[in-house]
Design a protein around this motif. Structure first.
Motif, PDB file in Angstrom:
ATOM      1  N   LEU A   1      56.906  39.277  25.241  1.00  5.45           N
ATOM      2  CA  LEU A   1      56.957  38.521  26.487  1.00  5.45           C
ATOM      3  C   LEU A   1      56.806  39.425  27.704  1.00  5.45           C
ATOM      4  O   LEU A   1      56.089  39.085  28.661  1.00  5.45           O
ATOM      5  CB  LEU A   1      58.260  37.728  26.558  1.00  5.45           C
ATOM      6  N   ILE A   2      57.475  40.550  27.686  1.00  5.47           N
ATOM      7  CA  ILE A   2      57.366  41.482  28.807  1.00  5.47           C
ATOM      8  C   ILE A   2      55.930  41.996  28.929  1.00  5.47           C
ATOM      9  O   ILE A   2      55.362  42.043  30.034  1.00  5.47           O
ATOM     10  CB  ILE A   2      58.350  42.655  28.643  1.00  5.47           C
TER      11      ILE A   2
ATOM     12  N   ARG B   1      47.126  27.384  34.781  1.00 11.34           N
ATOM     13  CA  ARG B   1      47.285  26.634  33.526  1.00 11.34           C
ATOM     14  C   ARG B   1      46.560  27.316  32.367  1.00 11.34           C
ATOM     15  O   ARG B   1      46.612  26.842  31.239  1.00 11.34           O
ATOM     16  CB  ARG B   1      46.754  25.201  33.686  1.00 11.34           C
ATOM     17  N   GLY B   2      45.887  28.422  32.675  1.00 13.83           N
ATOM     18  CA  GLY B   2      45.180  29.161  31.634  1.00 13.83           C
ATOM     19  C   GLY B   2      43.802  28.615  31.335  1.00 13.83           C
ATOM     20  O   GLY B   2      43.205  28.956  30.311  1.00 13.83           O
ATOM     21  N   GLU B   3      43.251  27.772  32.212  1.00  8.63           N
ATOM     22  CA  GLU B   3      41.916  27.220  31.981  1.00  8.63           C
ATOM     23  C   GLU B   3      40.850  28.250  32.358  1.00  8.63           C
ATOM     24  O   GLU B   3      41.087  29.147  33.168  1.00  8.63           O
ATOM     25  CB  GLU B   3      41.709  25.943  32.806  1.00  8.63           C
ATOM     26  N   ASN B   4      39.690  28.092  31.782  1.00 11.93           N
ATOM     27  CA  ASN B   4      38.581  28.971  32.132  1.00 11.93           C
ATOM     28  C   ASN B   4      37.927  28.462  33.407  1.00 11.93           C
ATOM     29  O   ASN B   4      38.005  27.270  33.736  1.00 11.93           O
ATOM     30  CB  ASN B   4      37.560  29.026  31.003  1.00 11.93           C
TER      31      ASN B   4
ATOM     32  N   LEU C   1      46.218  37.490  39.501  1.00 12.56           N
ATOM     33  CA  LEU C   1      46.032  36.053  39.337  1.00 12.56           C
ATOM     34  C   LEU C   1      44.996  35.766  38.252  1.00 12.56           C
ATOM     35  O   LEU C   1      45.178  34.874  37.419  1.00 12.56           O
ATOM     36  CB  LEU C   1      45.586  35.430  40.654  1.00 12.56           C
ATOM     37  N   PHE C   2      43.925  36.568  38.219  1.00 10.01           N
ATOM     38  CA  PHE C   2      42.852  36.357  37.257  1.00 10.01           C
ATOM     39  C   PHE C   2      43.257  36.733  35.831  1.00 10.01           C
ATOM     40  O   PHE C   2      42.510  36.449  34.892  1.00 10.01           O
ATOM     41  CB  PHE C   2      41.607  37.144  37.664  1.00 10.01           C
ATOM     42  N   ARG C   3      44.415  37.342  35.655  1.00  7.70           N
ATOM     43  CA  ARG C   3      44.870  37.681  34.297  1.00  7.70           C
ATOM     44  C   ARG C   3      45.071  36.434  33.440  1.00  7.70           C
ATOM     45  O   ARG C   3      45.118  36.516  32.214  1.00  7.70           O
ATOM     46  CB  ARG C   3      46.179  38.477  34.347  1.00  7.70           C
ATOM     47  N   ASN C   4      45.209  35.280  34.070  1.00  5.77           N
ATOM     48  CA  ASN C   4      45.399  34.039  33.320  1.00  5.77           C
ATOM     49  C   ASN C   4      44.116  33.554  32.654  1.00  5.77           C
ATOM     50  O   ASN C   4      44.163  32.623  31.838  1.00  5.77           O
ATOM     51  CB  ASN C   4      45.930  32.939  34.255  1.00  5.77           C
TER      52      ASN C   4
ATOM     53  N   ASN D   1      51.529  30.336  29.415  1.00  2.00           N
ATOM     54  CA  ASN D   1      50.110  30.652  29.575  1.00  2.00           C
ATOM     55  C   ASN D   1      49.850  32.140  29.390  1.00  2.00           C
ATOM     56  O   ASN D   1      48.882  32.550  28.743  1.00  2.00           O
ATOM     57  CB  ASN D   1      49.614  30.224  30.963  1.00  2.00           C
ATOM     58  N   LYS D   2      50.713  32.951  29.983  1.00  2.21           N
ATOM     59  CA  LYS D   2      50.543  34.398  29.885  1.00  2.21           C
ATOM     60  C   LYS D   2      50.709  34.870  28.436  1.00  2.21           C
ATOM     61  O   LYS D   2      49.957  35.733  27.976  1.00  2.21           O
ATOM     62  CB  LYS D   2      51.528  35.110  30.811  1.00  2.21           C
TER      63      LYS D   2
END
Length: 309
Positions: A47-48, A229-232, A258-261, A87-88
């Motif tokens: 998780l970390i 939300r993890g969408e492309n 932010l783009f890491r999602n 999401n992460k």
């Protein structure tokens, strides 16, 4: 390749689920039993790493079931914390599988596809996957090669290769984690959830410059919501978001975080593209362009995106 290697690389697999069922492991066992202490520590570490974006793919090959136990615990903890953390973790697990499966034999990849995700896979050097199975994952993957119109389709099957199969499976991993239900956790795991929540909030306070409520136009708010939300996002959507956020004062590192999602996030490539946009001082597209790209969700009364900012 041994079954133990599969458990370590694919802790989400059907084989792992069958072993868990045979063992009768419960959420209380994962939370309280001293025998699962190592797995609890590994879940916390997963998780970390997911939150800070650390890609450290160390695998417990000595006891691969720890990978299974920690994977289960981590996704249940993430689900209890909230959608953003889940999401992460989903992106983290997707990337983990993508990296660790590089040398996985094709028959093992096909086994995971068929037994774990219920896909129909045929062929050897040239593979064929059922259209619904292809579309469920490919619709979240960026790039024209993933559009069905650009693929060879025959008899309800889509032609793919080994690399395509790995990418699709990685996306299925992400989707499966996202679908983790939220349940009441025993106290030890609940305390880990609280710790993870505090870490995530602290990181967001450091990384994200929060504008006044209502400052961003609806199109930008919608893109940020989709990203979280993890969408492309399409190339045009990514360009729009990066140019806008840089223009309103976000640092390059904040935009990168932010783009890491993104499901297909690549830190090196994304960092380069953001830096390029910043150096060239590109402006966000105008409203007419946004409409032509299908990225304007509603009429907001603005004449241009940065109006009033």
């Amino acid at each position: 390749m041994q079954d133990s290697d599969i458990l370590a690389i694919a802790p989400f697999s059907r084989k792992a689920a069958e072993i868990l069922e045979e063992q009768g492991v419960t959420i209380e066992d994962l939370a309280l039993d001293p025998l699962f202490e190592r797995a609890r520590l590994m879940a916390r570490e997963r998780l970390i790493n997911a939150i800070i974006g650390k890609h450290d793919w160390i695998v417990d090959r000595a006891n691969p079931m720890n990978e299974v136990y920690s994977f289960i615990a981590a996704k249940l903890i993430a689900a209890s914390v909230g959608r953003s953390v889940l999401n992460k973790l989903a992106v983290y697990e997707s990337k983990r599988f993508s990296k660790l499966s590089e040398d996985l034999p094709l028959d093992r990849l096909k086994e995971i596809a068929i037994e774990t995700f219920g896909l129909s896979i045929e062929g050897g050097e040239v593979l064929w996957i059922d259209v619904p199975g292809f579309l469920r994952a490919s619709c979240h993957i960026g790039g024209v090669k993933w559009r069905l119109v650009n693929r060879i389709v025959k008899g309800g099957k889509v032609m793919i290769d080994r690399a395509d199969l790995r990418r699709l499976l990685a996306e299925y991993v992400r989707i499966s984690v996202i679908e983790t239900p939220k349940i009441e956790l025993p106290d030890p795991l609940k305390r880990t959830a609280e710790e993870v929540s505090l870490l995530y909030k602290a990181r967001m306070r450091r990384r994200t410059k929060k504008p006044k409520k209502g400052d961003f136009p609806p199109c930008i708010r919608a893109l940020i919501d989709r990203l979280r939300r993890g969408e492309n996002l399409t190339h045009q959507a990514r360009f729009t978001l990066a140019t806008f956020l840089l223009k309103v004062g976000w640092a390059e590192e904040q935009v990168l975080d932010l783009f890491r999602n993104l499901p297909d996030f690549n830190e090196k490539i994304t960092s380069y593209q953001i830096s390029h946009i910043a150096k060239k001082k590109y402006m966000p597209p105008n409203c007419d362009t946004m409409r032509s790209w299908g990225l304007c969700p509603e009429e907001c009364g603005r004449k241009y995106m940065l109006e009033g900012l």
